[in-house]
Each structure stands twice: as C-alpha cells, then as structure tokens.
Design a protein around this motif. Structure first.
Motif, PDB file in Angstrom:
ATOM      1  N   PHE A 137      -3.270 -22.680  39.188  1.00 44.86           N
ATOM      2  CA  PHE A 137      -4.368 -23.007  39.347  1.00 44.86           C
ATOM      3  C   PHE A 137      -4.940 -21.689  40.297  1.00 44.86           C
ATOM      4  CE2 PHE A 137      -2.865 -27.118  38.840  1.00 44.86           C
ATOM      5  CZ  PHE A 137      -4.047 -27.428  37.797  1.00 44.86           C
ATOM      6  N   PHE A 138      -4.085 -21.261  40.764  1.00 41.11           N
ATOM      7  CA  PHE A 138      -4.809 -19.693  41.130  1.00 41.11           C
ATOM      8  C   PHE A 138      -5.204 -18.915  40.118  1.00 41.11           C
ATOM      9  CE2 PHE A 138      -2.093 -21.884  44.518  1.00 41.11           C
ATOM     10  CZ  PHE A 138      -2.768 -21.970  45.033  1.00 41.11           C
ATOM     11  N   ILE A 139      -5.154 -18.689  38.945  1.00 41.73           N
ATOM     12  CA  ILE A 139      -5.201 -17.280  37.751  1.00 41.73           C
ATOM     13  C   ILE A 139      -6.181 -18.037  36.616  1.00 41.73           C
ATOM     14  CG2 ILE A 139      -4.506 -15.894  36.272  1.00 41.73           C
ATOM     15  CD1 ILE A 139      -1.765 -16.676  37.318  1.00 41.73           C
ATOM     16  N   GLN A 140      -7.788 -17.381  37.245  1.00 38.98           N
ATOM     17  CA  GLN A 140      -8.789 -18.018  36.586  1.00 38.98           C
ATOM     18  C   GLN A 140      -8.825 -18.112  35.089  1.00 38.98           C
ATOM     19  OE1 GLN A 140     -12.125 -15.663  36.173  1.00 38.98           O
ATOM     20  NE2 GLN A 140     -13.297 -17.745  36.357  1.00 38.98           N
ATOM     21  N   PRO A 141      -8.929 -19.252  33.558  1.00 37.89           N
ATOM     22  CA  PRO A 141      -8.646 -19.051  32.224  1.00 37.89           C
ATOM     23  C   PRO A 141      -9.812 -18.429  32.262  1.00 37.89           C
ATOM     24  CG  PRO A 141      -8.413 -21.566  32.943  1.00 37.89           C
ATOM     25  CD  PRO A 141      -8.727 -20.560  34.224  1.00 37.89           C
ATOM     26  N   ASP A 142      -9.310 -18.074  30.371  1.00 38.20           N
ATOM     27  CA  ASP A 142      -9.535 -16.615  29.893  1.00 38.20           C
ATOM     28  C   ASP A 142     -10.283 -17.713  29.437  1.00 38.20           C
ATOM     29  OD1 ASP A 142      -8.650 -14.402  30.520  1.00 38.20           O
ATOM     30  OD2 ASP A 142      -6.628 -14.421  29.024  1.00 38.20           O
ATOM     31  N   LEU A 143     -11.065 -16.359  28.453  1.00 39.33           N
ATOM     32  CA  LEU A 143     -12.644 -17.156  27.438  1.00 39.33           C
ATOM     33  C   LEU A 143     -11.894 -17.586  26.451  1.00 39.33           C
ATOM     34  CD1 LEU A 143     -15.411 -17.855  25.873  1.00 39.33           C
ATOM     35  CD2 LEU A 143     -15.989 -15.610  26.753  1.00 39.33           C
ATOM     36  N   PHE A 144     -11.994 -18.490  25.384  1.00 41.30           N
ATOM     37  CA  PHE A 144     -11.644 -18.242  23.969  1.00 41.30           C
ATOM     38  C   PHE A 144     -12.592 -18.692  22.434  1.00 41.30           C
ATOM     39  CE2 PHE A 144      -7.799 -18.460  26.011  1.00 41.30           C
ATOM     40  CZ  PHE A 144      -7.252 -17.793  26.181  1.00 41.30           C
ATOM     41  N   ILE A 145     -12.314 -17.832  21.526  1.00 44.63           N
ATOM     42  CA  ILE A 145     -12.739 -18.442  20.477  1.00 44.63           C
ATOM     43  C   ILE A 145     -12.327 -18.373  19.337  1.00 44.63           C
ATOM     44  CG2 ILE A 145     -15.828 -17.282  21.936  1.00 44.63           C
ATOM     45  CD1 ILE A 145     -15.304 -14.473  19.442  1.00 44.63           C
ATOM     46  N   ARG A 146     -12.924 -19.152  18.594  1.00 46.09           N
ATOM     47  CA  ARG A 146     -12.991 -19.495  16.875  1.00 46.09           C
ATOM     48  C   ARG A 146     -13.808 -18.996  16.069  1.00 46.09           C
ATOM     49  NH1 ARG A 146     -13.287 -23.309  13.345  1.00 46.09           N
ATOM     50  NH2 ARG A 146     -14.436 -24.820  14.735  1.00 46.09           N
ATOM     51  N   LEU A 147     -13.493 -18.220  15.028  1.00 45.96           N
ATOM     52  CA  LEU A 147     -13.687 -17.665  13.873  1.00 45.96           C
ATOM     53  C   LEU A 147     -14.126 -17.939  13.034  1.00 45.96           C
ATOM     54  CD1 LEU A 147     -12.920 -13.971  14.942  1.00 45.96           C
ATOM     55  CD2 LEU A 147     -14.230 -14.563  16.350  1.00 45.96           C
ATOM     56  N   HIS A 148     -15.112 -18.484  12.429  1.00 49.45           N
ATOM     57  CA  HIS A 148     -15.340 -18.733  11.495  1.00 49.45           C
ATOM     58  C   HIS A 148     -15.162 -18.587  10.017  1.00 49.45           C
ATOM     59  CE1 HIS A 148     -18.045 -22.389  12.966  1.00 49.45           C
ATOM     60  NE2 HIS A 148     -18.334 -21.295  13.194  1.00 49.45           N
ATOM     61  N   ARG A 149     -14.388 -18.907   9.005  1.00 42.74           N
ATOM     62  CA  ARG A 149     -14.151 -18.916   7.837  1.00 42.74           C
ATOM     63  C   ARG A 149     -15.238 -17.059   7.265  1.00 42.74           C
ATOM     64  NH1 ARG A 149     -10.807 -22.016   3.496  1.00 42.74           N
ATOM     65  NH2 ARG A 149     -10.386 -22.767   5.472  1.00 42.74           N
ATOM     66  N   GLU A 194     -17.105 -21.064  17.258  1.00 43.72           N
ATOM     67  CA  GLU A 194     -16.775 -21.698  18.109  1.00 43.72           C
ATOM     68  C   GLU A 194     -16.105 -21.572  19.552  1.00 43.72           C
ATOM     69  OE1 GLU A 194     -18.556 -24.292  17.398  1.00 43.72           O
ATOM     70  OE2 GLU A 194     -19.377 -24.160  15.743  1.00 43.72           O
ATOM     71  N   VAL A 195     -16.691 -21.487  20.441  1.00 38.39           N
ATOM     72  CA  VAL A 195     -15.826 -21.419  21.756  1.00 38.39           C
ATOM     73  C   VAL A 195     -15.058 -22.325  22.135  1.00 38.39           C
ATOM     74  CG1 VAL A 195     -16.613 -21.456  24.361  1.00 38.39           C
ATOM     75  CG2 VAL A 195     -17.866 -19.985  23.285  1.00 38.39           C
ATOM     76  N   GLN A 196     -14.228 -22.482  21.918  1.00 39.69           N
ATOM     77  CA  GLN A 196     -12.998 -23.075  21.723  1.00 39.69           C
ATOM     78  C   GLN A 196     -11.545 -23.004  22.730  1.00 39.69           C
ATOM     79  OE1 GLN A 196     -11.858 -24.493  18.168  1.00 39.69           O
ATOM     80  NE2 GLN A 196     -11.499 -26.921  18.232  1.00 39.69           N
ATOM     81  N   ASP A 197     -10.724 -23.673  23.555  1.00 38.86           N
ATOM     82  CA  ASP A 197      -9.872 -23.437  24.553  1.00 38.86           C
ATOM     83  C   ASP A 197      -8.787 -22.939  23.384  1.00 38.86           C
ATOM     84  OD1 ASP A 197      -8.047 -22.850  26.440  1.00 38.86           O
ATOM     85  OD2 ASP A 197      -7.040 -24.673  25.426  1.00 38.86           O
ATOM     86  N   LEU A 198      -8.132 -22.205  23.574  1.00 40.05           N
ATOM     87  CA  LEU A 198      -7.147 -21.685  22.559  1.00 40.05           C
ATOM     88  C   LEU A 198      -5.788 -22.653  22.039  1.00 40.05           C
ATOM     89  CD1 LEU A 198      -5.298 -19.680  21.269  1.00 40.05           C
ATOM     90  CD2 LEU A 198      -3.261 -19.200  23.616  1.00 40.05           C
ATOM     91  N   SER A 199      -5.436 -23.891  22.590  1.00 35.80           N
ATOM     92  CA  SER A 199      -4.784 -25.162  23.106  1.00 35.80           C
ATOM     93  C   SER A 199      -5.286 -25.802  22.352  1.00 35.80           C
ATOM     94  CB  SER A 199      -4.428 -25.454  24.613  1.00 35.80           C
ATOM     95  OG  SER A 199      -3.544 -25.012  24.840  1.00 35.80           O
ATOM     96  N   SER A 200      -6.434 -25.544  22.053  1.00 34.56           N
ATOM     97  CA  SER A 200      -7.369 -26.563  21.322  1.00 34.56           C
ATOM     98  C   SER A 200      -7.522 -26.397  19.606  1.00 34.56           C
ATOM     99  CB  SER A 200      -8.956 -26.958  21.794  1.00 34.56           C
ATOM    100  OG  SER A 200      -9.621 -27.897  21.373  1.00 34.56           O
ATOM    101  N   GLN A 201      -7.748 -24.919  19.808  1.00 37.84           N
ATOM    102  CA  GLN A 201      -7.604 -24.221  18.371  1.00 37.84           C
ATOM    103  C   GLN A 201      -5.665 -25.000  17.780  1.00 37.84           C
ATOM    104  OE1 GLN A 201      -9.087 -20.383  17.711  1.00 37.84           O
ATOM    105  NE2 GLN A 201      -9.857 -20.679  19.629  1.00 37.84           N
ATOM    106  N   GLN A 202      -4.990 -24.542  18.446  1.00 37.62           N
ATOM    107  CA  GLN A 202      -3.712 -24.648  18.405  1.00 37.62           C
ATOM    108  C   GLN A 202      -3.372 -26.240  17.785  1.00 37.62           C
ATOM    109  OE1 GLN A 202      -1.252 -23.119  21.989  1.00 37.62           O
ATOM    110  NE2 GLN A 202      -1.356 -21.514  21.139  1.00 37.62           N
ATOM    111  N   ALA A 203      -4.149 -27.025  18.908  1.00 36.89           N
ATOM    112  CA  ALA A 203      -4.267 -28.848  17.923  1.00 36.89           C
ATOM    113  C   ALA A 203      -4.175 -28.948  16.913  1.00 36.89           C
ATOM    114  CB  ALA A 203      -5.176 -29.948  19.735  1.00 36.89           C
TER     115      ALA A 203
END
Length: 388
Positions: A137-149, A194-203
């Motif tokens: 919680f003391f570390i700001q998360p990064d920004l993740f994007i998912r590239l379209h095919r 798409e702006v999408q978190d890494l874990s969301s992409q991994q799901a």
C-alpha cells in the motif's frame, strides 16, 4: 511559508472530503470550485492526500499532520522538501528501504504498526503474504495497457519516438510509470490499446474460448473482459449485460473502436431471476466478474481502506452468491464458468468457489490468486469451473 500553505490546503481538503465519494471523483470537483489553485498546487495537494490515505488505519491516535508525515516518509524514496521542512529526521532516512523505515518507526516509538494499516488481514485469501500485501500500500501501482492484435509495433514505436519508457510483460501487456499521459499520442487510443491492469489481463488466460463459441459476460461493466475475450478469439459470439444501463450505453463506442461489432446487450439485475429476459438462452462460456469489495485494488484507491467496514465482506459474499445462483443455470454442460473478483478476501474468493461446487456440482479446473501486490499491480482472484 510555502510548505505551511501546502499543509493548510491539505487539511482544508481533507476536512471537506466526503468520505463515501472516491477521491478520484471528489478532487476534480473541488479543484473546479477552487480555480485559484494552479496546476502545481493541485498536483501537490493530490499527492499529499493519496499518500495520507495509504497509511490506512495505522497510527490513528496521532494528529492528522503527524500521520501525513509518517505516510510521506513511508511512501517516498527521494528527499522531499515538504518533509524536510516539517520532519527533517524522516527526510534524512527517506531513501532507506521500506523494511528499514518500518523498523526505524518501530524502534523510535512513533506509534506505527504494519498490521494496523489494513486491519482486515485475517480475511485474506490463502497464499497471500500478509506483510508483503500490507507493505504494497505504500507503493503506487504502475499503469498497464493491453495492445490490440496487430497494433503492437505501432504502439511501441510511438512510445519510443516520444521517449516514454515501458516494459513488456508478456503477451500484449505493457507496463508504464503511473501517470504516463497516453491519450495525446494517439488520435484514436482505444483502437490500438486498452488501459487494463496486469492481473486483469492475466485473468484472461482462464477463458480459453473455442471458435464460434457463444459467451456471456454477465457483469460486463466497462467491457474490459469482453474485449479481452474478443482479442483471444475474434469469432466468439457475445452477450454483455449489466444492471446499469448508462454503463452499457458507453460500450458501443468502445467496442466499435476495438473492432468488436457484433454482440448483444441486455440490462439485467442478476440478483433477480433473469428468466423473463433470457428464456432458453444457453452459453458455451460465462464470465462473472462479480461485484466485490475491490480490496485488491485499494493500492489505486487507498481512501477505501479507511472507509471500508468489516461487516461488508459478508454482504458482498451474499450478493455474489445470489448472482452466481441466477447465472450458472444458463451454462451448457461441459462448458466453463470463469469466476473473477478484484478482492483479496477469501469469503469472496475461495469460499464462493466452494459454494459453486457444493450447490451446483461444477468441477474446479483451476483457481489462482493473482498476486499483483508483488508486481505493482492489482490483486485479483480467478477460478475456472466446468459444468458436469
């Protein structure tokens, strides 16, 4: 005097902050009502507020400004003029590791205990390292994007041409520093990423659709999982639903920009039996990204730690079970049900998987806590079950 004014502004905003409103929505409204604040003032105030809320419920007996100084000490790694002005003994140690700073506070009797940051830790899902999770919680998360095919080269070259750093995270995921401004670099951003978190992409690794499958994204929200499914298998047929008509209205443009042109939409309150609308529908796959506490995403919205009440965990579990009950029956035999939350609580995660198995006889293929707290990303839960 400058730092005294910054502290006064912080205290004023905190005093006016409406606790049940996300900070990301409250601050723009506050700044519009206080146009005398320049961009630097707004940036400084936002930074102080987000850092303050990262302290969660720790050191609650201290004065507000003392808690702010603790938070700045724990959240920052570079010398900070504001911190130097008020707490030079903290600023002189600000570049130390987080573990060293926590030990310093403990040895100095500053009233800080890590367990107090997130007092709901006894509810954490199996396998989550409590101390690692709390320190995140003391570390700001990064920004993740998912590239379209087909857009991978375009996006990467554009970022490189503008001197923006990024890291490839496998698949179509890119990691960028939080706060990176991307929209001005692309004339039509949603057509290329798409702006999408890494874990969301991994799901999405749990979807595994076959050609021409008919899938239902039951709680589609902004449509991120639907687009991920479409990028995985462009031939998939899709029904998207949500209880909020306004949310579904916004999907059309987003889907069109991503090239998803054929789909169905329905406004459904899935706490009620959808039979009057769905009738004899049946699906080759169902995604239920269930409404949840969002506790795995509070690194991005740390004000939620202070606002959340423990009793709501059970309320969310009950809500999720009512939706599960009304959704699972539309799954074809032998087909997958993918259950997802952005929660770190076992009641919303493993306990609901046990409920699905015991109540509806689905077979668990795999489940995973996506430990975003180790990767400056959100923490999520995903399970793939198959109807017998």
């Amino acid at each position: 005097m400058r730092f005294e004014n910054q502290l006064k502004t912080f205290l004023r905003i905190l005093n006016e902050y409406e606790q049940n409103v996300p900070l990301s929505k409250f601050l723009p409204v506050f700044f519009r009502a206080n146009k005398q604040m320049g961009s630097t003032d707004r940036r400084n105030a936002s930074g102080l507020l987000y850092n303050y809320f990262r302290l969660g419920k720790a050191s609650s007996s201290l004065a507000v400004q003392e808690r702010l100084f603790l938070a700045l000490f724990l959240c920052n790694t570079n010398e900070n003029p504001f911190l130097e002005y008020f707490k030079p003994e903290f600023n002189s140690r600000v570049s130390a590791s987080l573990d060293e700073k926590i030990q310093f506070l403990r040895d100095g009797d500053y009233g800080f205990f890590l367990d107090d940051v997130f007092p709901f830790y006894e509810h954490l899902s199996e396998g989550i390292d409590k101390d690692e999770f709390l320190k995140s919680f003391f570390i700001q998360p990064d920004l993740f994007i998912r590239l379209h095919r087909g857009k991978e080269r375009l996006v990467k070259s554009t970022l490189q041409d503008h001197g923006l750093s990024f890291e490839e995270e496998g698949g179509a995921a890119l990691r960028l520093p939080n706060g990176t401004k991307l929209t001005q670099l692309f004339s039509d951003p949603e057509s290329v990423f798409e702006v999408q978190d890494l874990s969301s992409q991994q799901a999405g690794n749990y979807f595994k659709p076959a050609k021409w499958d008919y899938w239902w994204d039951a709680c589609a929200a902004s449509g991120g999982k639907s687009l991920l499914l479409f990028d995985t298998e462009p031939t998939v047929k899709l029904l998207v639903s949500d209880v909020r008509e306004s949310i579904l209205a916004n999907l059309d443009e987003r889907f069109r920009n991503a090239g998803l042109l054929k789909y169905q939409k329905k406004v459904l309150d899935l706490t009620q039996d959808p039979q009057p609308v769905l009738h004899d529908f049946s699906f080759d796959g169902i995604i239920l990204d269930a409404p949840c506490s969002g506790s795995g995403t509070w690194g991005r919205s740390p004000e939620m730690i202070s606002q959340f009440r423990e009793g709501r965990i059970k309320a969310f579990q009950n809500l999720q079970r009512s939706i599960i009950t009304n959704v699972v029956k539309y799954l074809k035999p032998g087909k997958p049900f993918v259950y997802i939350t952005c929660s770190a609580f076992r009641e919303e995660n493993e306990e609901n998987v046990d409920f699905i198995i015991s109540e509806f006889g689905l077979k668990l293929e795999a489940q995973e806590v996506l430990k975003g707290y180790r990767h400056k990303a959100d923490t999520m839960f995903v399970a793939r079950l198959v109807k017998q």
